[in-house]
Design a protein around this motif. Structure first.
Motif, PDB file in Angstrom:
ATOM      1  N   ASP A  35       0.833  -1.203   0.000  1.00  5.47           N
ATOM      2  CA  ASP A  35       0.000   0.000   0.000  1.00  5.47           C
ATOM      3  C   ASP A  35       0.870   1.256   0.000  1.00  5.47           C
ATOM      4  O   ASP A  35       0.605   2.208  -0.737  1.00  5.47           O
ATOM      5  N   GLU A  36       1.924   1.258   0.811  1.00  3.33           N
ATOM      6  CA  GLU A  36       2.824   2.406   0.873  1.00  3.33           C
ATOM      7  C   GLU A  36       3.514   2.631  -0.469  1.00  3.33           C
ATOM      8  O   GLU A  36       3.642   3.766  -0.944  1.00  3.33           O
TER       9      GLU A  36
ATOM     10  N   VAL B 246       1.051   4.192  -2.919  1.00  8.75           N
ATOM     11  CA  VAL B 246       0.838   5.614  -2.606  1.00  8.75           C
ATOM     12  C   VAL B 246       2.023   6.431  -3.140  1.00  8.75           C
ATOM     13  O   VAL B 246       1.836   7.462  -3.766  1.00  8.75           O
ATOM     14  N   GLN B 247       3.260   5.956  -2.925  1.00  9.26           N
ATOM     15  CA  GLN B 247       4.434   6.668  -3.397  1.00  9.26           C
ATOM     16  C   GLN B 247       4.460   6.730  -4.932  1.00  9.26           C
ATOM     17  O   GLN B 247       4.833   7.740  -5.517  1.00  9.26           O
TER      18      GLN B 247
ATOM     19  N   TYR C 111       1.893   6.567  -7.165  1.00  6.02           N
ATOM     20  CA  TYR C 111       0.824   7.283  -7.851  1.00  6.02           C
ATOM     21  C   TYR C 111       0.494   8.653  -7.261  1.00  6.02           C
ATOM     22  O   TYR C 111      -0.403   9.311  -7.714  1.00  6.02           O
ATOM     23  N   LEU C 112       1.201   9.080  -6.242  1.00  6.94           N
ATOM     24  CA  LEU C 112       0.955  10.437  -5.705  1.00  6.94           C
ATOM     25  C   LEU C 112       2.099  11.356  -5.969  1.00  6.94           C
ATOM     26  O   LEU C 112       3.138  11.152  -6.328  1.00  6.94           O
TER      27      LEU C 112
END
Length: 75
Positions: free
Chosen positions: A67-68, A71-72, A74-75
């Motif tokens: 999950d982390e 997030v890294q 696609y953000l």
């Protein structure tokens, strides 16, 4: 006969005779050059390559790492 004397005599031979001498010497070494154990496959040689002294992550820890990473990424 010393090695040096043998070398001198071998160099006096014709090219064809020297090749024959080389072949004879190589055949005499073949039984000694053969591996004594069966070669292992690539997969067998890689067993334990990533072994560590720590415990593997739990399923929850792996999910949190994924999950982390998402997030890294696609953000």
């Amino acid at each position: 006969m010393t090695l040096r004397e043998l070398e001198d005599q071998a160099l006096r031979l014709s090219a064809e005779d020297r090749w024959q001498l080389i072949n004879t010497l190589m055949r005499s070494l073949l039984p000694k050059l053969q591996p004594t154990s069966k070669p292992k496959g690539l997969a067998a040689s890689l067993i334990g390559i990533a072994k560590t002294h720590t415990l593997p992550p739990t399923d929850e820890e792996v999910k949190a790492m994924l999950d982390e990473r998402l997030v890294q990424k696609y953000l």
